[in-house]
Motif scaffolding. Structure first.
Motif: not given
Length: 81
Positions: A9-14
């Protein structure tokens, strides 16, 4: 498949460390080893051999990709190290 969707997903900062921890937790749930989570339906249908393979997969993967790869020149010359 759900982890792949979540991570793509866009914005996944994992971080990679968090992804690895999440993957290992998912595998524990899959084989029914995690006592805090509800036992999965797949765990009930898996044989002991299959559960062992899934349980050892993280160790095998780390070993496969991080163990030093030695070649013939390492044995011949000290300066190659």
């Amino acid at each position: 498949e759900t982890l792949t969707k979540k991570w793509s997903k866009d914005g996944d900062c994992t971080s990679p460390t968090e992804k690895w921890t999440e993957l290992k937790r998912y595998l524990e749930v899959l084989i029914g080893k995690n006592k805090n989570e509800k036992r999965s339906k797949q765990a009930k249908n898996m044989s002991i051999v299959e559960k062992n393979k899934v349980e050892l997969w993280p160790v095998a993967t780390v070993f496969r990709y991080t163990y030093p790869r030695l070649d013939i020149n390492v044995s011949k010359m000290q300066n190659h190290l």
